[in-house]
Enzyme design. Structure first.
Site, PDB file in Angstrom:
ATOM      1  N   GLY B 142       0.767  -1.208  -0.094  1.00 56.14           N
ATOM      2  CA  GLY B 142       0.062   0.089   0.110  1.00 56.14           C
ATOM      3  C   GLY B 142       0.790   1.209   0.163  1.00 56.14           C
ATOM      4  O   GLY B 142       0.378   2.177  -0.716  1.00 56.14           O
ATOM      5  N   ILE B 143       2.068   1.457   0.973  1.00 54.89           N
ATOM      6  CA  ILE B 143       2.786   2.491   0.888  1.00 54.89           C
ATOM      7  C   ILE B 143       3.306   2.775  -0.328  1.00 54.89           C
ATOM      8  O   ILE B 143       3.305   3.838  -0.930  1.00 54.89           O
ATOM      9  CB  ILE B 143       3.708   2.397   2.101  1.00 54.89           C
ATOM     10  CG1 ILE B 143       3.066   2.430   3.341  1.00 54.89           C
ATOM     11  CG2 ILE B 143       4.667   3.579   2.193  1.00 54.89           C
ATOM     12  CD1 ILE B 143       3.817   1.902   4.577  1.00 54.89           C
ATOM     13  N   VAL B 221      10.830   4.146   5.834  1.00 46.45           N
ATOM     14  CA  VAL B 221       9.609   4.546   6.293  1.00 46.45           C
ATOM     15  C   VAL B 221       8.831   3.078   6.892  1.00 46.45           C
ATOM     16  O   VAL B 221       7.651   3.134   6.876  1.00 46.45           O
ATOM     17  CB  VAL B 221       8.425   5.246   5.580  1.00 46.45           C
ATOM     18  CG1 VAL B 221       8.930   6.662   5.368  1.00 46.45           C
ATOM     19  CG2 VAL B 221       8.275   4.665   4.298  1.00 46.45           C
ATOM     20  N   ARG B 223      10.683  -0.302   8.615  1.00 40.90           N
ATOM     21  CA  ARG B 223      11.168  -0.749  10.078  1.00 40.90           C
ATOM     22  C   ARG B 223      12.597  -0.580  10.144  1.00 40.90           C
ATOM     23  O   ARG B 223      13.442  -0.809   9.066  1.00 40.90           O
ATOM     24  CB  ARG B 223      10.628  -2.204  10.320  1.00 40.90           C
ATOM     25  CG  ARG B 223       9.269  -2.353  10.498  1.00 40.90           C
ATOM     26  CD  ARG B 223       8.976  -1.910  11.759  1.00 40.90           C
ATOM     27  NE  ARG B 223       7.465  -1.993  12.212  1.00 40.90           N
ATOM     28  CZ  ARG B 223       6.317  -1.402  11.935  1.00 40.90           C
ATOM     29  NH1 ARG B 223       6.616  -0.018  11.435  1.00 40.90           N
ATOM     30  NH2 ARG B 223       5.263  -1.702  12.302  1.00 40.90           N
ATOM     31  N   ASP B 247      12.375   7.536   9.302  1.00 40.34           N
ATOM     32  CA  ASP B 247      11.395   7.804  10.372  1.00 40.34           C
ATOM     33  C   ASP B 247      11.411   6.246  11.509  1.00 40.34           C
ATOM     34  O   ASP B 247      10.909   6.616  12.216  1.00 40.34           O
ATOM     35  CB  ASP B 247       9.904   7.455   9.609  1.00 40.34           C
ATOM     36  CG  ASP B 247       8.772   8.066  10.346  1.00 40.34           C
ATOM     37  OD1 ASP B 247       8.871   8.942  11.279  1.00 40.34           O
ATOM     38  OD2 ASP B 247       7.908   7.133  10.787  1.00 40.34           O
ATOM     39  N   GLU B 252      15.071   1.333  18.276  1.00 34.52           N
ATOM     40  CA  GLU B 252      13.937   2.274  18.367  1.00 34.52           C
ATOM     41  C   GLU B 252      13.325   2.115  19.700  1.00 34.52           C
ATOM     42  O   GLU B 252      12.784   1.129  20.242  1.00 34.52           O
ATOM     43  CB  GLU B 252      12.846   1.897  17.291  1.00 34.52           C
ATOM     44  CG  GLU B 252      11.941   3.064  17.058  1.00 34.52           C
ATOM     45  CD  GLU B 252      11.088   2.912  15.784  1.00 34.52           C
ATOM     46  OE1 GLU B 252      11.669   2.685  14.709  1.00 34.52           O
ATOM     47  OE2 GLU B 252       9.697   3.125  16.045  1.00 34.52           O
ATOM     48  N   HIS B 271       9.408   8.227  14.269  1.00 33.79           N
ATOM     49  CA  HIS B 271       8.342   7.125  13.727  1.00 33.79           C
ATOM     50  C   HIS B 271       7.222   8.248  13.886  1.00 33.79           C
ATOM     51  O   HIS B 271       6.164   7.944  14.797  1.00 33.79           O
ATOM     52  CB  HIS B 271       8.112   6.151  14.795  1.00 33.79           C
ATOM     53  CG  HIS B 271       7.595   5.050  14.322  1.00 33.79           C
ATOM     54  ND1 HIS B 271       8.099   3.430  14.597  1.00 33.79           N
ATOM     55  CD2 HIS B 271       6.622   4.819  13.406  1.00 33.79           C
ATOM     56  CE1 HIS B 271       7.237   2.672  14.048  1.00 33.79           C
ATOM     57  NE2 HIS B 271       6.482   3.364  13.397  1.00 33.79           N
ATOM     58  N   ALA B 273       5.658   9.196  10.886  1.00 31.27           N
ATOM     59  CA  ALA B 273       4.957   9.272   9.626  1.00 31.27           C
ATOM     60  C   ALA B 273       3.309   9.166   9.504  1.00 31.27           C
ATOM     61  O   ALA B 273       2.711   9.561   8.599  1.00 31.27           O
ATOM     62  CB  ALA B 273       5.275   8.066   8.722  1.00 31.27           C
ATOM     63  N   ASN B 274       3.145   8.455  10.524  1.00 30.09           N
ATOM     64  CA  ASN B 274       1.266   8.391  10.879  1.00 30.09           C
ATOM     65  C   ASN B 274       0.858   9.327  11.553  1.00 30.09           C
ATOM     66  O   ASN B 274       0.874   8.880  13.013  1.00 30.09           O
ATOM     67  CB  ASN B 274       1.039   7.045  11.210  1.00 30.09           C
ATOM     68  CG  ASN B 274      -0.485   6.652  10.620  1.00 30.09           C
ATOM     69  OD1 ASN B 274      -1.181   7.442   9.980  1.00 30.09           O
ATOM     70  ND2 ASN B 274      -0.522   5.298  10.864  1.00 30.09           N
TER      71      ASN B 274
END
Lengths: 310, 310
Positions: B142-143, B221, B223, B247, B252, B271, B273-274
Site C-alpha cells: 500500500g505505501i 519508512v 522498520r 522515520d 527504536e 516514527h 509518519a502516521n
C-alpha cells in the site's frame, strides 16, 4: 546546406555575456543561431542578474537581449530597457524548479521536518496530513500553475489569487486580488508566488498575520518584500501562526543577527529554490526557443514591457 | 426495522479494547455492527500495539480480532494467533499517511532542508532537482503504490522491487527480490517500504551502502531493522552516500547517545509518519469495512496468516 538554413543562421548572431557558457552555447546552436563576437552580434544572452556591466557595452546593432532572471524588479525603471533592443526575461523558465521547492517546504511544514532536523533525541513530532488541506496560492503564473500540477495527487483544496480572478485550472476557486482579504482565515498553507511590485509589497503584514489560522504556514518562494519581516517575527515569536518557510527574505541576504534565524517555527533556505543545474537547463530551453523565434522573426517569449510594473 | 437488518446487527457484536474510542465506535456502527461488552462480544477491535493485555481476556466466543497495527512482526509467532479467532491487521490502512511522509523526506533530501533547518546564517544550499530522478522503492504494498501515485507529476523513474517481480503499475521497471543487487548503483533515492521479516533484516548493510551512488539517499519508512545501523553510521561519516532520512530506526527509540543523531547527513523523524488524526481515521475506515464484511459473513480484509513470516 539549403539556402533557408544559411539565411536563418545569418539572422541570429548571438553573443553570450559577460562570460561564455557551454550549455547556453549549445542551446543557441540548437535554436538555429550562430555565435558571434559582441561587435558583430544582433542578439545578446546576458547571464548576470544586474544591468551594470551591460550598459556600457550594449550597441545599436543589438536587436534583442535575453535576460537570465525570472523576476525583473531590479531592471524595471532602468533606462537600458528603452534604448532600443527588445528585452526578454526568463519568467516561467524556472517554474518546475521553484514549484518543487515550494512543495518541499509545504510538506516539511506539515511533517515538522524543521523540528526533526534540529532534534538531538527521540520525540514524536506533531505531524499533520498535508493531503486534503487548503492551500492558498497567491500568484498563478508559471510557478503557481506548476505547483497545482505537482500537488494534484494530494487532493488539496487550492484557492488561487490572481490580479484578474480569471479561473486557474486545477484550483477549486480563483479570487481576484481585490478579494485577497478572504483567504487569510481559510488557509492551512499560503504560498507566495507573485512578482515583487508596488501592489505586492508587504502583502502580508500584521493584519494578515493576525487573521491567519494558528496552525497556518506561509511559504515564500517569490520575493522577500512580499512580507513585512518585523511583523512576521512577532507573529512567530507569539506563536500566532504555525510557521514560515522562506526561500526569500527581506533583507536578502538575511543578516546574521536577524531574529528570524532564532525562531523555531521558521525554516530558511537562502534563495536555493532554483538548483544550479536546473537553472542553466531552464534558461537553455528558453534560449533555444527564443533564438529559433528570433531567427525567423516570430514574437519572442516573455518580452519585458518597460512601462509595466512587473 | 427489517428482519435482515436486525439479524445483521446481531451478528457483529463488537468490543473495543483496551479502552473505548469514539471514532472507532462510530465506524463500528456505520459498518452495521453493535457495541457489546467483552463477555458478550464475537468480535474485538484491539487498539494496543502488543498482545500482552489481550491474551488473558480473549474468550472462545470471539471469532475475529482486528488489530490496529499495520506491521505485525511483534505478533508473529505469538500463540494467540492460533487460538481460534481470525486476526486481521491494519496493513495498508495508513498508506496515504506514510507515503506522504516518504515524499516529504525525499523532497527534503533533494532540497537539503535538514541543512537549512540547522543553519544560522545565509548560505546557498547545494539543492538538487528531485524531478526526473531515479527512485527505487523496495516493497510495493500500500505505501509503495501510494508513493508512486503521489510522485506521478514529478516525472521520476520508479524502479520497484517486490518479492515476485510482478510489474507494479506506475513503475518503469519492477525487479524480483532476487535481483535486488542491481538497484543500489542506479538509485538517486532508495525508499524502504517493505515489512520487517527474516528476508528483509539488514537488507541494507555495508556492501549495499558501498554500491550506492555518492549522492544517493536512503528513506526508511518501514522498520529500522531493514538497515544495519552501524554500517549506515560509517557510510554517513565517510560521506559515501548523500544521506539517510529515517522515520524508523534500530534500536527504536534511538538512544540519546546514538551516533546517528550527530551525523549531518541524517534526518530522523522519530516514527511520526502516521499523524495521530490520520492513524485513527485510517483505522476507522478499515474497521467499518471489516465490520460490514463480518456482519454478512464476507471474507475480511488483511487476514493474518499465522504461518507466514509477514
Amino acid at each position: 546546406m539549403t539556402t533557408g538554413e544559411a539565411c536563418t543562421a545569418d539572422r541570429a548572431r548571438v553573443w553570450v555575456g559577460p562570460e561564455p557558457d557551454d550549455i547556453i552555447t549549445s542551446a543557441i546552436l540548437r535554436g538555429g543561431g550562430q555565435l558571434a563576437p559582441l561587435s558583430d552580434a544582433n542578439a545578446v544572452i546576458w547571464l548576470h542578474r544586474q544591468a551594470n556591466d551591460l550598459r556600457p557595452i550594449l550597441h545599436d546593432a543589438v536587436q534583442w537581449v535575453q535576460l537570465s532572471v525570472a523576476g525583473i524588479e531590479s531592471w524595471l525603471g532602468d533606462p537600458i530597457l528603452t534604448r532600443g533592443p527588445i528585452f526578454t526575461s526568463a519568467r516561467g523558465a524556472y517554474a518546475d524548479a521553484v514549484s518543487e521547492h515550494a512543495l518541499s517546504l509545504l510538506l516539511a511544514a506539515a511533517r515538522q521536518l524543521h523540528e526533526a532536523a534540529r532534534s538531538d533525541r527521540w520525540s514524536r513530532l506533531p505531524t499533520r496530513m498535508f493531503r486534503g488541506s487548503t492551500v492558498v496560492i497567491i500568484g498563478a503564473g508559471g510557478i503557481g500553475r506548476a505547483l497545482i500540477r505537482d500537488m494534484e495527487p494530494l487532493d488539496v483544496d487550492v484557492v488561487a489569487v490572481t490580479k484578474s480572478g480569471t479561473p486557474v485550472t486545477g484550483a477549486t476557486r480563483t479570487l481576484p486580488a481585490a478579494r485577497m482579504g478572504e483567504v487569510w482565515s481559510i488557509a492551512d498553507y499560503i504560498v507566495l508566488a507573485a512578482p515583487a511590485t508596488a501592489d505586492t509589497h508587504w502583502l502580508i503584514g500584521a493584519a494578515e498575520l493576525a487573521a491567519m489560522r494558528s496552525h497556518a504556514w506561509i511559504v515564500n518562494v517569490a520575493r522577500g518584500t512580499l512580507i513585512d519581516s518585523d511583523a512576521l517575527v512577532r507573529a512567530l515569536r507569539e506563536k500566532r501562526i504555525g510557521g514560515a518557510a522562506l526561500d526569500v527574505t527581506d533583507p536578502e541576504p538575511l543578516t546574521v543577527e536577524h531574529p528570524l534565524w532564532a525562531e523555531p517555527r521558521c525554516l530558511i533556505t537562502s534563495h536555493s529554490a532554483n538548483p544550479a543545474d536546473a537553472r542553466i537547463a531552464g534558461l537553455a530551453r528558453r534560449v533555444e526557443e527564443n533564438v529559433s523565434r528570433f531567427a525567423v522573426g516570430k514574437p519572442l517569449q516573455e518580452v519585458v514591457d518597460p512601462d509595466t510594473t512587473y
